[in-house]
Enzyme design. Structure first.
Site, PDB file in Angstrom:
ATOM      1  CE  LYS A  53       3.738  27.708 -95.366  1.00 59.52           C
ATOM      2  NZ  LYS A  53       4.932  28.387 -94.949  1.00 59.52           N
ATOM      3  CD  GLN A  97       7.342  30.448 -97.634  1.00 58.29           C
ATOM      4  OE1 GLN A  97       5.910  30.237 -97.096  1.00 58.29           O
ATOM      5  NE2 GLN A  97       7.836  29.161 -98.500  1.00 58.29           N
ATOM      6  CG  ASP A 120       8.036  28.472 -90.307  1.00 56.31           C
ATOM      7  OD1 ASP A 120       7.452  27.747 -90.305  1.00 56.31           O
ATOM      8  OD2 ASP A 120       8.363  28.975 -90.769  1.00 56.31           O
TER       9      ASP A 120
HETATM   10  N1  GUN Z   1      10.212  27.600 -97.709  1.00 55.87           N
HETATM   11  C1  GUN Z   1      10.283  26.348 -97.746  1.00 55.87           C
HETATM   12  N2  GUN Z   1       9.385  25.473 -96.597  1.00 55.87           N
HETATM   13  C2  GUN Z   1       9.206  25.985 -95.815  1.00 55.87           C
HETATM   14  C3  GUN Z   1       8.777  26.071 -94.355  1.00 55.87           C
HETATM   15  O1  GUN Z   1       8.736  25.014 -94.244  1.00 55.87           O
HETATM   16  N3  GUN Z   1       8.280  27.515 -94.264  1.00 55.87           N
HETATM   17  C4  GUN Z   1       9.227  28.560 -94.444  1.00 55.87           C
HETATM   18  N4  GUN Z   1       8.999  29.819 -93.652  1.00 55.87           N
HETATM   19  N5  GUN Z   1       9.891  28.961 -95.642  1.00 55.87           N
HETATM   20  C5  GUN Z   1      10.055  27.733 -96.502  1.00 55.87           C
END
Ligand code: GUN
Length: 289
Positions: A53, A97, A120
């Site tokens: 990211k 995350q 998100d």
């Molecule tokens: N863990 C697995 N996929 C995601 C996601 O798209 N965003 C976040 N914050 N955590 C995750």
């Protein structure tokens, strides 16, 4: 012969579009978009997702900030950091995350994020807006899947779509998006308590596999000509790779692919589309806030 839904290629095209938008913002004297990410602990998959990211942000010209905490941090400390980011005018959007350590409530954490900065799209306000078709931030993976289908011109109207899995971040929201006006699919969600799951999946024109169970979807579950979207990305040890592990999907690709019209690979299918959706949400946030 089946066609690959190349998420990596499409994501790279979208990143170019976003980079152009950033250049326009910059030349207009506007602030460049800033995405922050909070990572708690050192879960291997989360480490690599967050690293990607950050790299994506650099690629499109965003500012990014990574905030790390050890796995033992108290829930309060995390909530305070979230409040700080909510109030920081320089941060347009941020994510925490997942998964988080057991002693921290994911729901509490998600609810603490200002919905206007929820890159998100996990906050109940954004989920609610999505359900009733109002503008807001869409959850990154469902958004990415829908965009991938659109960019390949795959018809969803009137199609039988079976979503395998009912998670808050993929299965449930993607089932809602696909049934909405404009997408117009007939959607069935199947899960661990579904009876005759194989018979239901067999009838799907479009299969979205999001259960995190490697190789769950086998060839006898797939109708000839189906479109298969594999959201699974389970990390398993592998002697064949430099890192010592590889990602495997929920679909038995080798056997299923020959029956499909289109199929996503793992890696290089849904994953890059999820990441690019986060950038898309961030630039929307930057323009809005
Ligand atoms: N863990 C697995 N996929 C995601 C996601 O798209 N965003 C976040 N914050 N955590 C995750």
């Amino acid at each position: 012969m089946y066609k690959i839904l190349d998420g990596k290629k499409v994501a790279s095209e979208i990143k170019k579009e976003i980079a152009e938008e950033v250049a326009i913002l910059k030349s207009g004297g506007k602030k460049i978009p800033h995405l922050a990410a909070i990572l708690v602990g050192n879960n291997g998959s989360s480490e690599s997702y967050v690293a990607y990211k950050v790299k994506d942000c650099e690629e499109v010209g965003f500012k990014s900030t990574l905030i790390r905490f050890g796995s033992e941090i108290g829930e309060n400390v995390l909530l305070e950091k979230i409040a700080e980011l909510n109030n920081d005018p320089d941060v347009d959007g941020f994510i925490v995350q997942l998964p988080l350590p057991q002693h921290i409530s994911e729901n509490k954490v998600i609810e603490a994020i200002d919905p206007r900065k929820d890159a998100d799209g996990f906050h109940p306000v954004n989920i609610g807006n999505m359900v009733i078709g109002l503008p807001g931030y869409l959850p990154a993976t469902p958004y990415g899947i829908v965009e991938l289908l659109k960019r390949y011109g795959i018809e969803t109207s009137g199609k039988n779509c079976v979503v395998i899995g009912r998670s808050n971040i993929v299965g449930r929201p993607v089932s809602i998006l696909l049934s909405q006006k404009g997408m117009d699919a007939t959607v069935t969600v199947v899960h661990s308590r579904t009876k005759n799951i194989k018979d239901i999946i067999c009838q799907a024109d479009i299969i979205i596999a999001a259960i995190g169970s490697p190789g769950f979807v086998t060839e006898e579950m797939v109708k000839e000509g189906a479109v298969v979207i594999d959201v699974g990305a389970t990390r398993i040890n592998s002697p064949d790779t430099k890192s010592g592990f590889k990602l495997v999907g929920d679909v038995d690709f080798e056997r299923v692919a020959p029956k499909c019209s289109y199929i996503t690979p793992v890696p290089g299918g849904v994953g890059p589309m999820t990441r690019v959706s986060l950038l898309r949400n961030t630039i929307i946030a930057a323009k809005r806030n």
